[in-house]
Design an enzyme around this catalytic site. Sequence first.
Site, PDB file in Angstrom:
ATOM      1  N   ARG A  70       0.837  -1.200   0.000  1.00 39.13           N
ATOM      2  CA  ARG A  70       0.000   0.000   0.000  1.00 39.13           C
ATOM      3  C   ARG A  70       0.876   1.256   0.000  1.00 39.13           C
ATOM      4  O   ARG A  70       1.030   1.917  -1.011  1.00 39.13           O
ATOM      5  CB  ARG A  70      -0.950  -0.018   1.201  1.00 39.13           C
ATOM      6  N   ASP A  71       1.509   1.558   1.113  1.00 45.39           N
ATOM      7  CA  ASP A  71       2.335   2.762   1.180  1.00 45.39           C
ATOM      8  C   ASP A  71       3.585   2.612   0.320  1.00 45.39           C
ATOM      9  O   ASP A  71       4.048   3.560  -0.312  1.00 45.39           O
ATOM     10  CB  ASP A  71       2.718   3.046   2.633  1.00 45.39           C
ATOM     11  N   TYR A  96      -6.133   5.266  11.535  1.00 44.35           N
ATOM     12  CA  TYR A  96      -4.957   6.099  11.308  1.00 44.35           C
ATOM     13  C   TYR A  96      -5.278   7.534  11.741  1.00 44.35           C
ATOM     14  O   TYR A  96      -6.315   8.087  11.345  1.00 44.35           O
ATOM     15  CB  TYR A  96      -4.618   6.156   9.823  1.00 44.35           C
ATOM     16  N   GLU A 138      -3.880  10.519  10.615  1.00 49.81           N
ATOM     17  CA  GLU A 138      -2.977  11.081   9.622  1.00 49.81           C
ATOM     18  C   GLU A 138      -2.421  12.425  10.094  1.00 49.81           C
ATOM     19  O   GLU A 138      -3.155  13.258  10.623  1.00 49.81           O
ATOM     20  CB  GLU A 138      -3.712  11.256   8.290  1.00 49.81           C
ATOM     21  N   THR A 148       3.455  11.425   9.163  1.00 51.08           N
ATOM     22  CA  THR A 148       3.104  11.437   7.750  1.00 51.08           C
ATOM     23  C   THR A 148       4.113  12.179   6.887  1.00 51.08           C
ATOM     24  O   THR A 148       4.433  11.744   5.771  1.00 51.08           O
ATOM     25  CB  THR A 148       1.707  12.052   7.561  1.00 51.08           C
ATOM     26  N   HIS A 152       3.991   4.718  12.611  1.00 49.57           N
ATOM     27  CA  HIS A 152       4.220   4.667  11.169  1.00 49.57           C
ATOM     28  C   HIS A 152       5.186   5.800  10.804  1.00 49.57           C
ATOM     29  O   HIS A 152       4.823   6.971  10.854  1.00 49.57           O
ATOM     30  CB  HIS A 152       2.871   4.844  10.452  1.00 49.57           C
ATOM     31  N   HIS A 166       8.099   7.916   8.433  1.00 45.23           N
ATOM     32  CA  HIS A 166       8.611   8.254   7.104  1.00 45.23           C
ATOM     33  C   HIS A 166      10.037   8.777   7.236  1.00 45.23           C
ATOM     34  O   HIS A 166      10.427   9.291   8.281  1.00 45.23           O
ATOM     35  CB  HIS A 166       7.712   9.276   6.409  1.00 45.23           C
TER      36      HIS A 166
END
Length: 515
Positions: free
Chosen positions: A14-15, A142, A144, A177, A205, A207
């Site tokens: 997905r990501d 989530y 976000e 995010t 999560h 990045h």
Amino acid sequence: MERPVIEIMDTTLRDGEQTGGVSFLPHEKLMIARLLLEELKVDRVEVASARVSDGERDAVARICAWAAAHGMLRRVEVLGFVDGTASADWIAGAGGRVANLLCKGSLRHCEGQLGQSPQEHIAAIRATLDYAARRGLECNVYLEDWSNGMKDSPEYVFALMDALKQAPVRRYMLPDTLGVLNPLQVVEYMRKMMKRYPGTHFDFHAHNDYDLAVSNVLAAVLSGCKGLHTTINGLGERAGNAPLASVQAILKDHFHAVTRIDESRLNHVSRVVESYSGVAIPPNKPVVGENAFTQVAGVHADGDRKGNLYANALAPERFGRKREYALGKTSGRANIRKNLEELGLQLDDDGMRRVTDRVIELGDKKELVTQDDLPYIVADVLKHGVDTARVRLKSYFVTLAGGLRPTATLRIEVDGRDYEESSGGDGQYDAFVRALRKVYRERLGRDFPSLENYAVTIPPGGRTDALVQAAITWTHRGRQYRTRGLDADQTEAAIKATIKMLNLMENEDDEPIKP
């Protein structure tokens, strides 16, 4: 002290697919999902975003059908949106049973992107969750842009969490995010969440915009986070996500954490994803990079020979790999001796000095020297006693003309006997290989290796008129051969690599080739 148990959710499909230029076909998604769940044994996989395309729906349906047949359906998750009934219907219609609902985790995103007040957004989230539950879906949420939410509008984050306390939510997933956090901020914000909402399952999560994804993931674990999101090879938008291989190694070695991951399959799965995604793994990438377990400096090889003095907990065997000792201008005799020992070759001091000088000379010219090259270097330097060349290319001629099929004519010596053949092909090198194949099959009555991979590169720092390197991988009777050739001409480099391969193959036989 009790060892923390960490749940791994991999979001490569997905990501990771949001990496620029990456798009997996439905059957590729199914293959990767099976590898992640069956071989790597990740706890969960996020496989798609709802409502994207018919192809995405096909992929989700295939994965869910397979997962249902193997008792893994609730380990397959799909990203959904706060859109009333649309995402829930899409996910349930494709056979999914777990939805990851994308909500706004910062006031700026809530007001600026949705144009809603916090109360309006919360009401929409609750309505979507209630409908998803009626469709039989389990939901995670989530938040976000949670990282900016905690920095700029923590009261909004807490109000959202407070409003969802009684909602049917299994996990709250906290994304950085935009990749703006550092480890100290992760510790601060995660501990605030843990203190305010004890007993809640939080995922983090990360990045990698500041190259801090792995560090931030570990800071989250240190703060009590129970779940982590990763991707294979760090795929993901912009600078990517936290790479699973690095996260697993550090969790085990530095935090003594427990995961379900089968480390021995990490390298294999990484290579499959590299092939399907078209995104090459950097050679120096930890754990899965080609150079990750390669020692170059001669002092390292010397120390390892005297007691593994340069080894650490990252043993390559953990990951289905082995330690190698590269050959270049900084190698020294220890590296060369290590490689010669693996080949069963021994040299006296004078021979070692002369071979070392030649390797250094080649390294200065940017030529990549491999273990397979060593017998040829030895033979070339010493000129006696170690010459293993049973196959010699005496001469060849290739043509390329507009409107005509390329052709090749060659004369090759095999165990002292000359053979000559010609052939056409789709290119100059293809014509050459076809002519070689005719010699082996028609004149010698032997099978010929199958070509698996062919790559041409310019050595680092090279120019357009510099040497090119051809790296070719072949398979023959269950064994893989990988040889390299270096020349100013691409076809000549490939031909050199091919002749090396034939000698490696033929030297496995005890008896000479008989026509």
